[in-house]
Design a protein around this motif. Structure first.
Motif, PDB file in Angstrom:
ATOM      1  N   PHE A  59       0.856  -1.177   0.000  1.00 52.08           N
ATOM      2  CA  PHE A  59       0.000   0.000   0.000  1.00 52.08           C
ATOM      3  C   PHE A  59       0.896   1.233   0.000  1.00 52.08           C
ATOM      4  O   PHE A  59       1.971   1.221   0.601  1.00 52.08           O
ATOM      5  CB  PHE A  59      -0.915   0.024   1.230  1.00 52.08           C
ATOM      6  N   ASN A  60       0.452   2.284  -0.656  1.00 58.55           N
ATOM      7  CA  ASN A  60       1.217   3.527  -0.675  1.00 58.55           C
ATOM      8  C   ASN A  60       1.076   4.313   0.621  1.00 58.55           C
ATOM      9  O   ASN A  60       1.942   5.127   0.964  1.00 58.55           O
ATOM     10  CB  ASN A  60       0.790   4.408  -1.847  1.00 58.55           C
ATOM     11  N   ALA A  61      -0.036   4.071   1.338  1.00 55.74           N
ATOM     12  CA  ALA A  61      -0.278   4.784   2.584  1.00 55.74           C
ATOM     13  C   ALA A  61      -1.160   3.948   3.495  1.00 55.74           C
ATOM     14  O   ALA A  61      -1.970   3.139   3.036  1.00 55.74           O
ATOM     15  CB  ALA A  61      -0.922   6.142   2.323  1.00 55.74           C
ATOM     16  N   VAL A  62      -0.985   4.168   4.789  1.00 51.99           N
ATOM     17  CA  VAL A  62      -1.836   3.590   5.823  1.00 51.99           C
ATOM     18  C   VAL A  62      -2.380   4.749   6.643  1.00 51.99           C
ATOM     19  O   VAL A  62      -1.627   5.649   7.035  1.00 51.99           O
ATOM     20  CB  VAL A  62      -1.063   2.612   6.723  1.00 51.99           C
ATOM     21  N   VAL A  63      -3.691   4.749   6.893  1.00 50.76           N
ATOM     22  CA  VAL A  63      -4.350   5.813   7.659  1.00 50.76           C
ATOM     23  C   VAL A  63      -5.025   5.189   8.869  1.00 50.76           C
ATOM     24  O   VAL A  63      -5.731   4.185   8.740  1.00 50.76           O
ATOM     25  CB  VAL A  63      -5.382   6.559   6.788  1.00 50.76           C
ATOM     26  N   CYS A  64      -4.820   5.772  10.042  1.00 51.63           N
ATOM     27  CA  CYS A  64      -5.405   5.254  11.281  1.00 51.63           C
ATOM     28  C   CYS A  64      -5.940   6.424  12.099  1.00 51.63           C
ATOM     29  O   CYS A  64      -5.173   7.262  12.569  1.00 51.63           O
ATOM     30  CB  CYS A  64      -4.347   4.482  12.073  1.00 51.63           C
ATOM     31  N   ILE A  65      -7.251   6.473  12.254  1.00 49.57           N
ATOM     32  CA  ILE A  65      -7.923   7.587  12.929  1.00 49.57           C
ATOM     33  C   ILE A  65      -8.566   7.092  14.224  1.00 49.57           C
ATOM     34  O   ILE A  65      -9.373   6.157  14.212  1.00 49.57           O
ATOM     35  CB  ILE A  65      -8.998   8.203  12.006  1.00 49.57           C
ATOM     36  N   ASN A  66      -8.207   7.713  15.338  1.00 48.81           N
ATOM     37  CA  ASN A  66      -8.838   7.447  16.635  1.00 48.81           C
ATOM     38  C   ASN A  66      -8.834   5.976  17.023  1.00 48.81           C
ATOM     39  O   ASN A  66      -9.850   5.447  17.494  1.00 48.81           O
ATOM     40  CB  ASN A  66     -10.274   7.991  16.641  1.00 48.81           C
ATOM     41  N   MET A  67      -7.685   5.313  16.858  1.00 52.66           N
ATOM     42  CA  MET A  67      -7.545   3.945  17.360  1.00 52.66           C
ATOM     43  C   MET A  67      -6.542   3.856  18.500  1.00 52.66           C
ATOM     44  O   MET A  67      -6.759   3.124  19.470  1.00 52.66           O
ATOM     45  CB  MET A  67      -7.089   2.994  16.252  1.00 52.66           C
ATOM     46  N   ILE A  68      -5.456   4.599  18.403  1.00 52.05           N
ATOM     47  CA  ILE A  68      -4.326   4.386  19.299  1.00 52.05           C
ATOM     48  C   ILE A  68      -4.715   4.541  20.770  1.00 52.05           C
ATOM     49  O   ILE A  68      -4.250   3.776  21.626  1.00 52.05           O
ATOM     50  CB  ILE A  68      -3.168   5.325  18.908  1.00 52.05           C
ATOM     51  N   HIS A  69      -5.587   5.476  21.090  1.00 50.43           N
ATOM     52  CA  HIS A  69      -5.965   5.690  22.486  1.00 50.43           C
ATOM     53  C   HIS A  69      -7.127   4.802  22.931  1.00 50.43           C
ATOM     54  O   HIS A  69      -7.403   4.710  24.125  1.00 50.43           O
ATOM     55  CB  HIS A  69      -6.311   7.170  22.724  1.00 50.43           C
ATOM     56  N   ILE A  70      -7.837   4.156  21.990  1.00 54.26           N
ATOM     57  CA  ILE A  70      -8.973   3.293  22.344  1.00 54.26           C
ATOM     58  C   ILE A  70      -8.612   1.854  21.985  1.00 54.26           C
ATOM     59  O   ILE A  70      -9.351   1.147  21.288  1.00 54.26           O
ATOM     60  CB  ILE A  70     -10.272   3.748  21.639  1.00 54.26           C
ATOM     61  N   SER A  71      -7.457   1.415  22.456  1.00 52.31           N
ATOM     62  CA  SER A  71      -6.971   0.065  22.206  1.00 52.31           C
ATOM     63  C   SER A  71      -5.774  -0.169  23.109  1.00 52.31           C
ATOM     64  O   SER A  71      -5.151   0.789  23.594  1.00 52.31           O
ATOM     65  CB  SER A  71      -6.568  -0.113  20.728  1.00 52.31           C
ATOM     66  N   PRO A  72      -5.404  -1.418  23.352  1.00 53.21           N
ATOM     67  CA  PRO A  72      -4.202  -1.672  24.151  1.00 53.21           C
ATOM     68  C   PRO A  72      -2.940  -1.253  23.405  1.00 53.21           C
ATOM     69  O   PRO A  72      -2.941  -1.140  22.176  1.00 53.21           O
ATOM     70  CB  PRO A  72      -4.242  -3.191  24.367  1.00 53.21           C
ATOM     71  N   TRP A  73      -1.863  -1.041  24.141  1.00 58.96           N
ATOM     72  CA  TRP A  73      -0.610  -0.602  23.533  1.00 58.96           C
ATOM     73  C   TRP A  73      -0.143  -1.580  22.466  1.00 58.96           C
ATOM     74  O   TRP A  73       0.456  -1.183  21.457  1.00 58.96           O
ATOM     75  CB  TRP A  73       0.464  -0.432  24.612  1.00 58.96           C
ATOM     76  N   ALA A  74      -0.440  -2.858  22.621  1.00 57.28           N
ATOM     77  CA  ALA A  74      -0.034  -3.856  21.625  1.00 57.28           C
ATOM     78  C   ALA A  74      -0.628  -3.559  20.261  1.00 57.28           C
ATOM     79  O   ALA A  74      -0.040  -3.919  19.235  1.00 57.28           O
ATOM     80  CB  ALA A  74      -0.437  -5.252  22.086  1.00 57.28           C
ATOM     81  N   ALA A  75      -1.789  -2.906  20.223  1.00 58.75           N
ATOM     82  CA  ALA A  75      -2.392  -2.552  18.934  1.00 58.75           C
ATOM     83  C   ALA A  75      -1.562  -1.483  18.226  1.00 58.75           C
ATOM     84  O   ALA A  75      -1.422  -1.509  16.998  1.00 58.75           O
ATOM     85  CB  ALA A  75      -3.824  -2.066  19.129  1.00 58.75           C
TER      86      ALA A  75
END
Length: 212
Positions: free
Chosen positions: A108-124
């Protein structure tokens, strides 16, 4: 679907997120400035699918593939996509940052991740960086959006309250330290290249893959 937003359900399983409606235009302006004109984009934790439809519509040269581990979210994504009928919007993937067997091969040329990092465990977050390092070519973009902790920036009272509510709901959740996120990215060959201040005390952090 993991969210702190007030979600409403429309006929056909489409979910409506007030937060997505508020933040999609500011996020889109940043993406327009940094995504390639053509290529493939993988969206992680796409939630209701409203972002996927809005971004695929505004960026017709990009093939947009949304994903979410939640069956409820994927139903909503498919419902919104069915209404939009966009030729560059792919069906949602059942992709879980905690399950490498579910990850696509890319590239993929890009990966986009919106509002996941704080609503998931650090392993995510660690999984997100590992996946990005795996599917992005050198120079490929990882764009994340959400609230962060920053040592040099006083924590806004609203973000402090939000962090407390997240940790009360799940002790594995909470605002992440920007430098710790950048270090996790660096371990997978990604460099933090830009910090963009966003409305409501959010940030977009842009990473580029720098090593093969």
């Amino acid at each position: 679907m993991q969210t702190m937003d007030s979600i409403t359900t429309a006929p056909g399983g489409a979910l409506a997120s007030p937060a997505a409606a508020r933040n999609r235009e500011p996020i889109l302006q940043v993406l327009k400035a940094h995504l390639p004109a053509r290529g493939r984009v993988l969206e992680i934790a796409a939630g209701s699918g409203e972002h996927a439809v809005a971004f695929a519509s505004a960026l017709p040269g990009l093939e947009w593939t949304p994903s979410d581990p939640s069956a409820e979210a994927r139903t909503s994504i498919a419902a919104w996509a069915g209404v939009a009928g966009l030729p560059n919007l792919r069906p949602p993937l059942a992709l879980d940052m905690l399950d490498e067997a579910s990850w696509p091969k890319g590239p993929f040329n890009a990966v986009v991740c919106i509002n996941m990092i704080h609503i998931s465990p650090w392993a995510a977050t660690e999984g997100l960086m590992k996946l990005a390092g795996r599917v992005l070519p050198v120079g490929g973009l990882l764009a994340t959006y959400g609230p962060y902790l920053e040592a040099e920036v006083p924590l806004a009272p609203s973000n402090a309250a939000f962090d407390g509510s997240l940790r009360a709901r799940n002790p594995d959740w909470g605002l992440r330290d920007r430098d710790e996120v950048a270090a996790a990215a660096k371990a997978e060959g990604l460099a933090l290249t830009r910090r963009v201040g966003m409305p409501a005390n959010n940030l977009m952090l842009l990473f580029r893959r720098v090593t093969a």
